[in-house]
Write a protein that holds these residues in place. Structure first.
Motif, short mmCIF file in Angstrom:
data_model
loop_
_atom_site.label_atom_id
_atom_site.label_comp_id
_atom_site.label_asym_id
_atom_site.label_seq_id
_atom_site.Cartn_x
_atom_site.Cartn_y
_atom_site.Cartn_z
N PRO A 1 51.17 109.42 73.51
CA PRO A 1 52.50 109.15 72.97
C PRO A 1 53.57 110.06 73.59
O PRO A 1 53.29 111.14 74.07
N ALA A 2 54.81 109.55 73.53
CA ALA A 2 55.95 110.25 74.11
C ALA A 2 57.08 110.30 73.09
O ALA A 2 57.11 109.52 72.15
N ASP A 3 58.02 111.23 73.31
CA ASP A 3 59.17 111.28 72.41
C ASP A 3 60.49 111.13 73.17
O ASP A 3 61.29 110.27 72.86
N ILE A 4 60.73 111.92 74.20
CA ILE A 4 62.01 111.89 74.91
C ILE A 4 61.92 111.08 76.19
O ILE A 4 62.81 110.33 76.54
N LYS A 5 60.82 111.26 76.94
CA LYS A 5 60.64 110.50 78.18
C LYS A 5 59.17 110.35 78.49
O LYS A 5 58.33 111.11 78.01
N SER A 6 58.88 109.36 79.32
CA SER A 6 57.52 109.12 79.79
C SER A 6 57.61 108.78 81.26
O SER A 6 58.60 108.23 81.73
N ARG A 7 56.58 109.12 82.00
CA ARG A 7 56.53 108.82 83.43
C ARG A 7 55.54 107.69 83.66
O ARG A 7 54.39 107.75 83.21
N ILE A 8 56.00 106.67 84.35
CA ILE A 8 55.15 105.55 84.75
C ILE A 8 54.70 105.84 86.18
O ILE A 8 55.53 106.01 87.07
N THR A 9 53.39 105.94 86.38
CA THR A 9 52.85 106.13 87.72
C THR A 9 52.22 104.82 88.17
O THR A 9 51.38 104.26 87.47
N LEU A 10 52.66 104.35 89.31
CA LEU A 10 52.16 103.10 89.87
C LEU A 10 51.56 103.40 91.23
O LEU A 10 52.21 104.02 92.08
N GLN A 11 50.32 103.01 91.43
CA GLN A 11 49.67 103.17 92.72
C GLN A 11 49.34 101.77 93.24
O GLN A 11 48.70 100.98 92.55
N LEU A 12 49.79 101.50 94.46
CA LEU A 12 49.60 100.19 95.09
C LEU A 12 48.61 100.31 96.25
O LEU A 12 48.70 101.24 97.04
N GLN A 13 47.69 99.37 96.34
CA GLN A 13 46.72 99.35 97.43
C GLN A 13 47.28 98.67 98.68
O GLN A 13 46.71 98.80 99.75
N HIS A 14 48.37 97.92 98.53
CA HIS A 14 48.99 97.25 99.67
C HIS A 14 50.46 96.99 99.34
O HIS A 14 50.88 97.12 98.19
N GLU A 15 51.25 96.66 100.35
CA GLU A 15 52.67 96.36 100.13
C GLU A 15 52.79 95.25 99.10
O GLU A 15 52.06 94.25 99.14
N SER A 16 53.69 95.45 98.13
CA SER A 16 53.84 94.48 97.04
C SER A 16 55.28 94.40 96.58
O SER A 16 56.03 95.38 96.66
N ARG A 17 55.65 93.24 96.06
CA ARG A 17 56.93 93.08 95.39
C ARG A 17 56.67 93.38 93.92
O ARG A 17 55.82 92.77 93.30
N VAL A 18 57.39 94.37 93.38
CA VAL A 18 57.09 94.92 92.06
C VAL A 18 58.28 94.75 91.11
O VAL A 18 59.44 94.90 91.51
N GLN A 19 57.96 94.47 89.87
CA GLN A 19 58.93 94.45 88.78
C GLN A 19 58.28 95.20 87.60
O GLN A 19 57.10 94.98 87.31
N ILE A 20 59.04 96.09 86.95
CA ILE A 20 58.53 96.82 85.78
C ILE A 20 59.49 96.59 84.63
O ILE A 20 60.70 96.82 84.75
N LEU A 21 58.93 96.13 83.50
CA LEU A 21 59.72 95.79 82.31
C LEU A 21 59.28 96.64 81.13
O LEU A 21 58.10 96.91 80.95
N PHE A 22 60.25 97.03 80.30
CA PHE A 22 60.00 97.78 79.07
C PHE A 22 60.21 96.80 77.93
O PHE A 22 61.29 96.23 77.77
N ARG A 23 59.15 96.55 77.12
CA ARG A 23 59.18 95.53 76.06
C ARG A 23 58.84 96.13 74.70
O ARG A 23 58.08 97.09 74.63
N ASP A 24 59.38 95.51 73.66
CA ASP A 24 59.01 95.93 72.31
C ASP A 24 57.69 95.27 71.92
O ASP A 24 57.11 94.49 72.69
N ILE A 25 57.21 95.58 70.73
CA ILE A 25 55.90 95.09 70.28
C ILE A 25 55.85 93.57 70.16
O ILE A 25 54.79 92.96 70.27
N MET A 26 57.02 92.94 70.01
CA MET A 26 57.09 91.48 69.92
C MET A 26 57.22 90.82 71.31
O MET A 26 57.29 89.61 71.40
N GLY A 27 57.27 91.64 72.35
CA GLY A 27 57.36 91.11 73.71
C GLY A 27 58.78 90.92 74.21
O GLY A 27 59.00 90.48 75.33
N ARG A 28 59.78 91.28 73.36
CA ARG A 28 61.17 91.16 73.78
C ARG A 28 61.51 92.26 74.77
O ARG A 28 61.13 93.42 74.57
#
Length: 109
Positions: free
Chosen positions: A33-60
């Motif tokens: 769990p986090a309170d003020i900030k969290s770090r997202i670490t993404l490791q890719l095995q090959h070149e990729s087009r990436v999108q990262i979304l932050f969603r609530d528990i309902m998926g919004r």
């Protein structure tokens, strides 16, 4: 949404190995769990087009952390500012070349 800022950081001198590659990518959250900030670490095995979304528990969608961008193979860190985000359960959705990965993020205040 206020409080949901992200920035891309990459340290080319540091090698991070994350176990559990799935669909050519590995994703982790720290702290969680986090309170003020969290770090997202993404490791890719090959070149990729990436999108990262932050969603609530309902998926919004709360915010777009990374709009559709191309990244080379390697490790990337994104800082998610959680100030102003109420305590609760959320999801980080990572889409890389059409493949999806979801990670649960707990926000505690």
């Amino acid at each position: 949404v206020a409080g949901c800022n992200a920035s891309r950081m990459q340290d080319e001198n540091t090698s991070i190995t994350i176990a559990g590659f799935e669909n050519g990518m590995a994703v982790s959250l720290f702290p969680n769990p986090a309170d003020i900030k969290s770090r997202i670490t993404l490791q890719l095995q090959h070149e990729s087009r990436v999108q990262i979304l932050f969603r609530d528990i309902m998926g919004r969608m709360i915010s777009v952390v990374v709009a559709s961008q191309s990244f080379n193979e390697g490790s990337y860190d994104f800082e998610l500012n959680l100030e102003g985000i109420p305590a609760g359960s959320y999801f980080i959705e990572v889409i890389a070349d059409g493949e999806h990965s979801m990670k649960k993020l707990i926000v505690q205040k």
